[in-house]
Design an enzyme around this catalytic site. Sequence first.
Site, mmCIF file in Angstrom:
data_model
loop_
_atom_site.group_PDB
_atom_site.id
_atom_site.type_symbol
_atom_site.label_atom_id
_atom_site.label_comp_id
_atom_site.label_asym_id
_atom_site.label_seq_id
_atom_site.Cartn_x
_atom_site.Cartn_y
_atom_site.Cartn_z
ATOM 1 N N HIS A 186 -6.220 -13.690 5.642
ATOM 2 C CA HIS A 186 -6.915 -13.251 4.430
ATOM 3 C C HIS A 186 -6.112 -12.135 3.749
ATOM 4 O O HIS A 186 -5.818 -12.203 2.554
ATOM 5 C CB HIS A 186 -8.318 -12.765 4.823
ATOM 6 C CG HIS A 186 -9.127 -12.172 3.706
ATOM 7 N ND1 HIS A 186 -10.313 -12.717 3.279
ATOM 8 C CD2 HIS A 186 -8.927 -11.072 2.937
ATOM 9 C CE1 HIS A 186 -10.803 -11.988 2.286
ATOM 10 N NE2 HIS A 186 -9.980 -10.973 2.060
ATOM 11 N N GLU A 187 -5.734 -11.130 4.517
ATOM 12 C CA GLU A 187 -5.030 -9.987 3.913
ATOM 13 C C GLU A 187 -3.670 -10.403 3.369
ATOM 14 O O GLU A 187 -3.261 -9.958 2.299
ATOM 15 C CB GLU A 187 -4.875 -8.841 4.930
ATOM 16 C CG GLU A 187 -6.185 -8.315 5.518
ATOM 17 C CD GLU A 187 -7.249 -7.980 4.486
ATOM 18 O OE1 GLU A 187 -6.884 -7.593 3.353
ATOM 19 O OE2 GLU A 187 -8.447 -8.133 4.788
HETATM 20 ZN ZN LIG Z 1 -9.925 -9.391 0.710
#
Ligand SMILES: [Zn+2]
Length: 601
Positions: free
Chosen positions: A337-338
């Site tokens: 996600h990051e």
């Molecule tokens: Zn995020």
Amino acid sequence: MSDYRLPTSVRPTHYELAVRTDLAALRYEAEVIISLEVLEDTPTIVFHMHPSLSVTHLALNAGSTQELALSALHTDADKERATVKLAEPLKKGAAKLAVRYEAELNGNMMGYYRSNSDPDENGKRLVYALTQFEPTAARRALPCWDEPLFKATFGVTLIARKHEVVLANMDAEGCKPFSPAAVKFEDIFADGYVAGSTLAPTFSSASNPDGWVATRFTPTPLMSTYLLAWACGEFTHIEALHKSAITGKTIPLRVYATNNIDQAKMALDATASALRVYEELFRIAYPLPKLDTLVAHDFDMGAMENWGLITGRTAAYLVNERSSLASLKRCGTIQCHEVAHMWFGNIVTMRWWDNLWLNEAFATLMGSLVLPERIWPEWKMAGEFLEAHWDRALSLDAKRSSHPIQVECPDSNKIATIFDAISYSKGASVLRMLMSVVGEEKFFQGVATYLNKHLYGNAEMQDLWDGISSSVGKDVGDMMNAWTMRVGFPVVRVEELGNSKLKLSQARFLSTGDAKPEENKTTWWVPLEVKTVDKDGAQVDHSAVLSDREMEYNVASDTFKLNAEAVGVYRVAYTPERLGKLGSQAASFSPADRLGLIKNR
Ligand SMILES: [Zn+2]
């Protein structure tokens, strides 16, 4: 511009920031020289600054240098703003504003704050410091134009004790011993001025036998303030290398922590895998010279996508051979996600916080589904995505009290209360619906077009739809607007007219089942995804769309269901006879289909 937004008469182009961190005293002092573009003559310069910063010096250079009395600086604690009132209006053109200030390393996980390591064998905990700026806390660590649209470049110098490690968004350009210099504040704009020199006279090097070191980092690309980050502490690290298939260049990937660095292998592997896959999907090389991840003890959220310096919680990032599969999945999905944000969010950034949902929904789709399916197919994340996001979105959005994904958000201090699971889980689910309907290849081709068109700039939802429209050859905005701009979702009613003919109709779904006419005005673009099963196997009709209130549809087999693979963000109401048949035909359908049917009840 509303009262919530900064005036646009002056905008920053570059920040030259030097921060001297004194972990022993739990304080820091800093100077920032902000290069400004003055777009129209103005008697004031207005920017964000939190009242916890104590300003000691202020100077302006517009042709000539003037050190300003601190009485020229007016602060508004509520709005977290400062206004420099000038005797003579600042003329259109270039100018520089310099501010020297001091502050405490606070313990509230915002701005530049302190954290503690795990205790060593003697019970001693090390203090370290890191930043958390999203959404509006950069102003707690430096005076700045703290709105995502005010992109600028940042040159950062970090001054710390010799044994401490300093990290920032970019790689270190060089470091040298730092000692007191006889520099007057008004010399701060002089050619050849060494960043941080005004910070020196206030401390004695004798009290620091270790000595101080100044590390300057290479300047960043254009970026928003909320993505700026730095840290200082006794960190250790592990490293891997990423060789870009696009540029052929090799860059270091590192994970830093104060303790248990041996437990960071999973996070490091996930970083390397994610970079490789994202470069393939987005067709843009990761743009920075390194990617670090700092694992922190005191951290307000799961993780934060600071550009080139991801920060995250120990509980999310450190895993070992005794960790549960759920912990491994958490670590992998959070890091994917990051890393998605390194492109989506960081290279191209929302114009304003009302599009925060899009930033998060996209990264959630990538981190919780698209990347794990490619990197760890054995995790079978599709089912978990349906449970965690699709079903959750449908449950929450079926309530009368729900709200559209995209909502007005004029006051950036209210972002956290405005965006919730509806925004993120429904957002991720409608993006998945679009991706599934247009196909992953066209979807990512469109995302790449969008990213390339707005490189190092800002954009909003319509720009993403435009990018995907260009690869799909259809107006994606038309398809998506009801899903993002209107509350709720439909239930598709299936009536069987005989002779393979179905009558399909849509209406707003409420869990209470009593949508009033005024609550039932939206017509959604509903991909029907009709799956039929016959002796040759299963087929899905991807072309059938219900875009009016009702339609007729000829179904090719008596073994059928709508919303194959639970792609669409809607419920289906079958006749009781059909539900009975679906029950006995369940083995003909996929796990996602069966989950969709169960959740549909
Ligand atoms: Zn995020």
